[in-house]
Write a protein that holds these residues in place. Sequence first.
Motif, short mmCIF file in Angstrom:
data_model
loop_
_atom_site.label_atom_id
_atom_site.label_comp_id
_atom_site.label_asym_id
_atom_site.label_seq_id
_atom_site.Cartn_x
_atom_site.Cartn_y
_atom_site.Cartn_z
N ILE A 40 46.85 40.86 38.05
CA ILE A 40 46.63 41.70 36.87
C ILE A 40 46.91 43.12 37.31
O ILE A 40 46.14 43.72 38.04
CB ILE A 40 45.18 41.59 36.35
CG1 ILE A 40 44.82 40.14 36.06
CG2 ILE A 40 45.02 42.43 35.09
CD1 ILE A 40 43.36 39.96 35.67
N PHE A 48 46.52 46.38 36.89
CA PHE A 48 45.74 47.30 36.07
C PHE A 48 46.40 48.66 35.94
O PHE A 48 46.12 49.40 35.02
CB PHE A 48 44.33 47.48 36.66
CG PHE A 48 43.33 46.58 36.01
CD1 PHE A 48 42.96 46.78 34.70
CD2 PHE A 48 42.77 45.52 36.70
CE1 PHE A 48 42.05 45.95 34.08
CE2 PHE A 48 41.86 44.68 36.09
CZ PHE A 48 41.50 44.90 34.79
N ALA A 78 51.16 49.56 47.37
CA ALA A 78 49.80 49.05 47.14
C ALA A 78 49.71 47.54 47.00
O ALA A 78 48.64 46.98 47.16
CB ALA A 78 49.22 49.72 45.90
N ARG A 80 43.52 37.20 46.02
CA ARG A 80 44.01 37.90 44.83
C ARG A 80 43.09 39.03 44.38
O ARG A 80 43.55 40.02 43.82
CB ARG A 80 44.18 36.90 43.70
CG ARG A 80 45.43 36.08 43.85
CD ARG A 80 45.46 34.96 42.86
NE ARG A 80 45.15 35.44 41.55
CZ ARG A 80 44.54 34.70 40.62
NH1 ARG A 80 44.21 33.47 40.88
NH2 ARG A 80 44.29 35.20 39.44
N MET A 81 41.79 38.86 44.61
CA MET A 81 40.85 39.91 44.16
C MET A 81 41.06 41.21 44.91
O MET A 81 40.80 42.29 44.39
CB MET A 81 39.41 39.44 44.35
CG MET A 81 39.08 38.23 43.54
SD MET A 81 39.56 38.49 41.82
CE MET A 81 39.83 36.83 41.31
N ILE A 82 41.54 41.11 46.16
CA ILE A 82 41.78 42.31 46.95
C ILE A 82 42.93 43.10 46.33
O ILE A 82 42.86 44.32 46.16
CB ILE A 82 42.10 41.93 48.41
CG1 ILE A 82 40.95 41.11 49.00
CG2 ILE A 82 42.38 43.15 49.25
CD1 ILE A 82 39.65 41.84 49.03
N LEU A 87 43.73 43.00 43.33
CA LEU A 87 43.23 43.53 42.06
C LEU A 87 42.50 44.86 42.27
O LEU A 87 42.67 45.80 41.49
CB LEU A 87 42.28 42.50 41.44
CG LEU A 87 41.74 42.88 40.08
CD1 LEU A 87 42.79 42.64 39.03
CD2 LEU A 87 40.51 42.08 39.76
N ILE A 88 41.70 44.92 43.32
CA ILE A 88 41.00 46.18 43.62
C ILE A 88 42.01 47.27 43.93
O ILE A 88 41.88 48.42 43.49
CB ILE A 88 40.02 46.00 44.81
CG1 ILE A 88 38.94 44.98 44.46
CG2 ILE A 88 39.40 47.32 45.22
CD1 ILE A 88 37.97 45.43 43.41
N SER A 89 43.06 46.91 44.66
CA SER A 89 44.12 47.87 44.94
C SER A 89 44.74 48.36 43.63
O SER A 89 45.00 49.56 43.47
CB SER A 89 45.17 47.20 45.82
OG SER A 89 46.11 48.13 46.24
N ILE A 146 43.28 48.53 40.71
CA ILE A 146 42.32 49.44 40.07
C ILE A 146 42.39 50.81 40.75
O ILE A 146 42.38 51.85 40.08
CB ILE A 146 40.89 48.86 40.14
CG1 ILE A 146 40.80 47.58 39.30
CG2 ILE A 146 39.86 49.88 39.65
CD1 ILE A 146 39.49 46.84 39.44
N GLY A 147 42.54 50.79 42.08
CA GLY A 147 42.67 52.05 42.82
C GLY A 147 43.90 52.83 42.36
O GLY A 147 43.82 54.03 42.11
N VAL A 148 45.03 52.15 42.23
CA VAL A 148 46.25 52.82 41.79
C VAL A 148 46.07 53.38 40.39
O VAL A 148 46.48 54.50 40.08
CB VAL A 148 47.45 51.85 41.83
CG1 VAL A 148 48.69 52.49 41.22
CG2 VAL A 148 47.73 51.41 43.25
N PHE A 190 43.24 54.35 38.90
CA PHE A 190 42.42 55.57 38.98
C PHE A 190 43.24 56.73 39.54
O PHE A 190 43.16 57.85 39.06
CB PHE A 190 41.20 55.35 39.88
CG PHE A 190 40.11 54.54 39.23
CD1 PHE A 190 40.09 54.32 37.86
CD2 PHE A 190 39.08 53.99 39.99
CE1 PHE A 190 39.09 53.58 37.27
CE2 PHE A 190 38.07 53.24 39.40
CZ PHE A 190 38.09 53.04 38.04
#
Lengths: 294, 334
Positions: A35, A37, A83, A92-94, A96-98, A100-102, A104
């Motif tokens: 995903i 984001f 990223a 995959r969740m890692i 995803l956090i990346s 979200i970081g991008v 932000f």
Amino acid sequence: MEFFLEQVINGIQLGLVYALIALGYTMVYGIVKLINFAHGDVFMVGAFVGYFGFTYWGLPWPLAIIVAMVFCAILGMVIERIAYRPLRYAPRMIALISAIGVSFFLEYFCSLKFMFGPNYRVVQRPLPEISWQIGGVTITNIQLLILVTVICMLILLLWIVHRTKIGAAMRTVSFDHDAARLMGVNVDRTISFTFALGSAMAAMGGVLYAIAYPQIQPFMGIMPGLKAFTAAVLGGIGLIPGAVLGALIMGQVETMTVAFISSQLRDAIAFAILIIVLLFKPTGILGRTETEKV
Amino acid sequence: MGSKNKHLISSIAGVIIFYVLVKAAIVTGLLNPYWQRVLDQSMIYVIGALGLSLIFGFTGQFSIGHAAFYGLGAYSAGLTGKMLGTGGIPSFLLALLVGTLFTALVAYLIGKPVLRLQSDYLGIATLGFGVIVKVALDNGNRLIPELGGATGMTGVPQVATFEWVLLFTLLAIIISRNFLHSTYGRVCTSIREDEIATKAVGINPAKYKMLVFVFGCALAGLAGAIYAHRYPFLHPSSFDFLQSFNFLIIVVAGGMGSLTGTVVTAVGWVFLQEGLRFMLGEAFMDWRGVIYALLLIILVLVRRQGLFGNKEIGFLTPQAVLTKGGKQNVTSQS
């Protein structure tokens, strides 16, 4: 009745813009199961570049759209390279956090004063709005412009995906990375191309959005991004027709809610419909149910 | 079992030392009211993040609407506290109970249909639920004027002191730890690792997913309920989906399946956000969001398993159990 038809047209206009964003989500999800984001923020950057193009750099607006598309295509490739690619084999969740970081990062970086600044900017439309009366229903040239541009883009996209070599590579990679590599497909380059293509479409969506709803700011990508992703899920994520169908539904739902119920509830009803559809069709409207493999 | 006692004693000693140090810092003025609030906020975040850690980190249920439950707890408890209006301890505890139970009930009602969905679909459905709750809080004043709607809610008695927050944080840690080290907790971990295999040994995953979802959301509700009694102003934007990302980031950055990681990262995350405010100064304040986004990207790039991986320290370490062969085996969450 005329009022209702006008709302339908407004809904199509919004839905088509969502479709451009949703296609990027769905292609990236289809190929790397991520995903992305940050996609909504690429849409925002596209809107700003297009706005600068026709307001400050004096470009004619079609050229401004192309400049925004090229810029965002490169941005999308850079984001993927920095990223996401290092995390390709991470859980995959890692990734995803990346993402979200991008997301932000783009929002806050663009809201810095030397970038776009945190405030709303009013967009001077590059072309005057003309309304036509057809059987009591008002249609504007901007709605027509969006309709034509998005349909052309869709045809181009379908042609790329189904008729070109890189499109075949995309379909192969989305099916199975390892098998694709064995068949001699350059997986990294294909993924990079998918990001470029998706980001370019988001940029086009951004410029059209800025022309249709002439107010932009660095956090404007969050909600359209979320709705477009929702649209992709609604239609069945990973499927190009699904993204368009989902986006058109989201556009209609949102416009109808604003017109007939309450503008306060626009987001709530859109997401309530998503949840209800998922309950009956857990893989989206056009999605196939996957069987569990042991 | 000597090490178990040692862990317990050192943990109790640690808590007492922490309490004395904080109290001393407050009395000497080292910890001004602002930083006291940050400290309390960080502990409230620990409670909420533990809830998501159980749901997502240990059971693998991808929920990104956690802040919605935090908000439901805050608003329901806040409303109860405001209605009772006395500001006494019994009404405070009653409000906490109402907040927690109400959140648990909503979690049950939403979990019932939604938990059937898999991974990303569950994620997007919970995200959607988060948006719906935010809209509901924004418009809540139409039904109940006391909720304040988009202008925010005020007037909740401010009775949650540092001692109360600490007490509930410790309770939340102990309950989470005991839950995870029970049979239930091990089932949860096995669902995360392989749901189909879990089903194959005769366990009904749906039941456990529901249990842990309601439990985790109730913790978020409790955190919200305390928040409402600690900070005089509740606003819907404090509970929107961007706040849900905070909880998600804490759980993943701490290490999925590590309570220690969740606790440490929750405290660290709150202090980082407030600390940057001071380190950067007025001129570079705008850079705060950029820096924490960059830190986040760098963290996942260089340490993808999270700060603690799935390791636990001290009191939170899983107990050693005797296996059939008589050999000592550690039930770790790997």
